[in-house]
Scaffold this motif. Structure first.
Motif, short mmCIF file in Angstrom:
data_model
loop_
_atom_site.label_atom_id
_atom_site.label_comp_id
_atom_site.label_asym_id
_atom_site.label_seq_id
_atom_site.Cartn_x
_atom_site.Cartn_y
_atom_site.Cartn_z
N THR A 313 0.81 -1.22 0.00
CA THR A 313 0.00 0.00 0.00
C THR A 313 0.84 1.27 0.00
OG1 THR A 313 -0.19 -0.17 2.43
CG2 THR A 313 -1.98 -1.11 1.10
N ASP A 381 -10.84 6.92 0.21
CA ASP A 381 -10.15 6.77 -1.07
C ASP A 381 -8.96 5.84 -0.90
OD1 ASP A 381 -9.05 6.97 -3.56
OD2 ASP A 381 -8.74 9.14 -3.52
N LEU A 382 -9.18 4.54 -1.09
CA LEU A 382 -8.13 3.53 -0.90
C LEU A 382 -7.68 3.00 -2.26
CD1 LEU A 382 -9.76 1.66 2.14
CD2 LEU A 382 -8.28 3.67 2.15
N HIS A 383 -7.13 3.90 -3.05
CA HIS A 383 -6.75 3.57 -4.41
C HIS A 383 -5.30 3.98 -4.69
CE1 HIS A 383 -11.19 3.81 -4.60
NE2 HIS A 383 -11.08 2.92 -5.57
N LEU A 391 -2.55 8.26 1.43
CA LEU A 391 -3.17 6.94 1.47
C LEU A 391 -3.12 6.37 2.89
CD1 LEU A 391 -4.47 4.50 0.11
CD2 LEU A 391 -2.17 3.73 -0.53
N ASP A 394 -5.99 7.69 5.01
CA ASP A 394 -7.29 7.07 4.79
C ASP A 394 -7.32 5.62 5.24
OD1 ASP A 394 -8.95 9.08 4.04
OD2 ASP A 394 -8.93 8.66 1.89
N LEU A 395 -6.21 4.91 5.09
CA LEU A 395 -6.14 3.54 5.62
C LEU A 395 -6.29 3.57 7.14
CD1 LEU A 395 -3.25 2.03 3.46
CD2 LEU A 395 -5.60 1.17 3.58
N ALA A 398 -9.86 3.83 7.97
CA ALA A 398 -10.57 2.57 7.78
C ALA A 398 -10.42 1.68 9.01
CB ALA A 398 -10.06 1.85 6.54
N GLY A 425 -11.96 -0.27 -2.47
CA GLY A 425 -10.77 0.37 -3.01
C GLY A 425 -10.19 -0.48 -4.11
N PHE A 429 -5.46 -4.04 -3.04
CA PHE A 429 -5.46 -3.49 -1.68
C PHE A 429 -6.52 -4.19 -0.84
CE2 PHE A 429 -3.70 1.07 -2.63
CZ PHE A 429 -2.52 0.49 -3.06
#
Length: 460
Positions: A313, A381-383, A391, A394-395, A398, A425, A429
């Motif tokens: 990630t 937004d897990l992209h 990232l 946002d992780l 989550a 996502g 991931f």
């Protein structure tokens, strides 16, 4: 002064206690706020936090358990001409010995009243200022100073993260690491609960006794949504309650001089992602902050899976900010001591304080509270294509939402009403995330006891 109440299903007592030290006096306005039982008042929060402290050492991680066992419990803070009086009604008898409240429990109870009283006045007075990053950091500084945790001594405070639900081998290993840290004169700061939060404190306590160190600090940092599920362990001698999880996480980074991570579940993954999200920012590239992941030999696959998830990630660059040490408590302590020496040199060179890490840049997106509604969880937004620290943020959210669904009353209530949170996502991931979470479930890292019912669905 206490008297037993035999009418309750659980042994309870009524008591009257008189705080000392930092709680000698409160203003009339502070007392009024603490007594306010309206929806905007603090009395319900005070009651829940106080009950968690009075059931210190409880093996449950259900935030509703204590309230169901002690439905008649109440606490009143009263202002007198000569100071403050706290009255406890139907308080858990486990907090008392021969009619006297246990001294350590009383100190933690006073800390609850102190922090909530400070919050009632100081936070309201500077609400507008707290909307920017500097204001939030100043708020955290004020809370830690009010709790008398900012001491201008040589850097020696090690933050220990890890799960409240760990197996016996992991617990004993964390205790050995704490012992090695204690022999080297280091104090311990954790999330204040059981499991990996208690073990290093327990080990350090023995080592400090061997070294005849009498002014040791075992700091517990919590927040209202967590404390009911993770009551302070009995070794904590300095407790501070931050307003939310984001300020709790920032407090660990501002107060500590290095961090050790033991095996854990979603809360531990949240903490790792939070810290890496900060350390991977360009502004913090040259700020030394030792981070060690460690556990016994049997936990090596756990850290391999965490490491693989972070590489996938956040990229290989993330691994430069941490090291993994397996089955070697003394080496962990030596590596942490060496890291803290670098922290000390950096603080001296940059004229930064030893007791509060001003050098670390923590942007507003890491400070603003995340409310894990179903809409907020689904819109994370897990992209691919994002900057690693963005990232990571946002992780972190989550995992924070899953923590809320597991052990926080508000989160549990949302899941009961609307079903599991949905997380989506990039497919690879999500496959890695689902595998990691399934491993946590299989290893019983989600709950201390009982059958775990997932509060989430990973959309693959």
């Amino acid at each position: 002064m206490a008297e037993r109440n035999e009418a309750s299903t659980m042994p309870v007592v009524n008591a009257r206690i008189y705080p000392s030290g930092s709680l000698d006096v409160l203003s009339r306005e502070e007392v009024a706020r603490l007594k306010d039982a309206s929806s905007g008042g603090l009395h319900d929060l005070l009651r829940r936090c106080a009950l968690a402290v009075l059931t210190s050492g409880s093996a449950s991680d259900d935030p509703r358990a204590a309230q169901e066992l002690y439905p008649g419990f109440d606490i009143q803070v009263l202002q007198q001409d000569r100071g403050v009086r706290i009255e406890l009604i139907d308080a858990p008898a486990m907090a008392f010995v021969d009619g006297e409240i246990i001294r350590g429990v009383a100190e933690l109870l006073f800390a609850v009243v102190r922090d909530l009283a400070y919050r009632a006045i100081e936070f309201d007075d500077c609400a507008e200022e707290q909307q920017d990053s500097e204001g939030i950091t100043n708020e955290i500084f004020g809370l830690l100073r009010n709790a008398r945790l900012l001491q201008p001594a040589d850097p020696n405070l090690v933050v220990c993260w890890g799960g409240h639900s760990i197996n016996r081998d992991e617990y004993e290993y964390a205790k050995l690491v704490g012992y090695e840290l204690g022999l080297r004169g280091m104090d311990i700061c954790t999330g204040c609960g059981p499991g990996a939060m208690k073990a290093p404190m327990k080990g350090a306590n023995v080592a400090h006794a061997k070294q005849r160190r009498t002014e040791s600090r075992y700091i517990g940092i919590t927040e209202p949504g967590i404390i009911a599920a993770e009551s302070p362990n009995p070794i904590v001698n300095h407790l501070v309650i931050m307003p939310d999880i984001e300020k709790r996480l920032e407090s660990f980074v501002r107060l500590g001089h290095g961090i050790i991570v033991f095996p854990g579940g979603v809360g531990t993954a949240e903490e790792i992602l939070y810290l890496l999200g900060l350390l991977m920012r360009e502004e913090n590239a040259d700020v030394p902050f030792p981070l060690i992941l460690t556990g016994p030999t049997a936990s090596a696959p756990y850290f391999e899976q965490i490491d693989q998830f972070l590489r996938l990630t956040l990229g290989d660059a993330a691994t430069s900010r941490y090291e993994i040490v397996v089955a070697d408590p003394a080496q962990v302590a030596r590596r942490m001591a060496a890291g803290i020496k670098r922290v000390r040199s950096h603080r001296i060179e940059h004229k930064d304080s030893f007791y509060f890490n001003w050098s670390m840049t923590i942007p507003l997106e890491f400070q603003q509270p995340f409310v894990p509604t179903h809409e907020a969880m689904a819109s994370l937004d897990l992209h691919r294509g994002r900057k690693p620290h963005e990232l990571a943020a946002d992780l972190r959210r989550a995992f924070s939402g899953i923590v809320a669904g597991n052990v926080k009353e508000d989160g549990m209530r949302r899941v009961e009403e609307f079903g599991p949170f949905q997380i989506n996502g990039d497919p690879d991931f999500m496959l890695a995330l689902d595998g990691l979470l399934q491993a946590f479930v299989a290893q019983r890292r989600m709950k201390i006891s009982g059958q775990y019912r997932p509060c989430y669905e990973v959309v693959v």
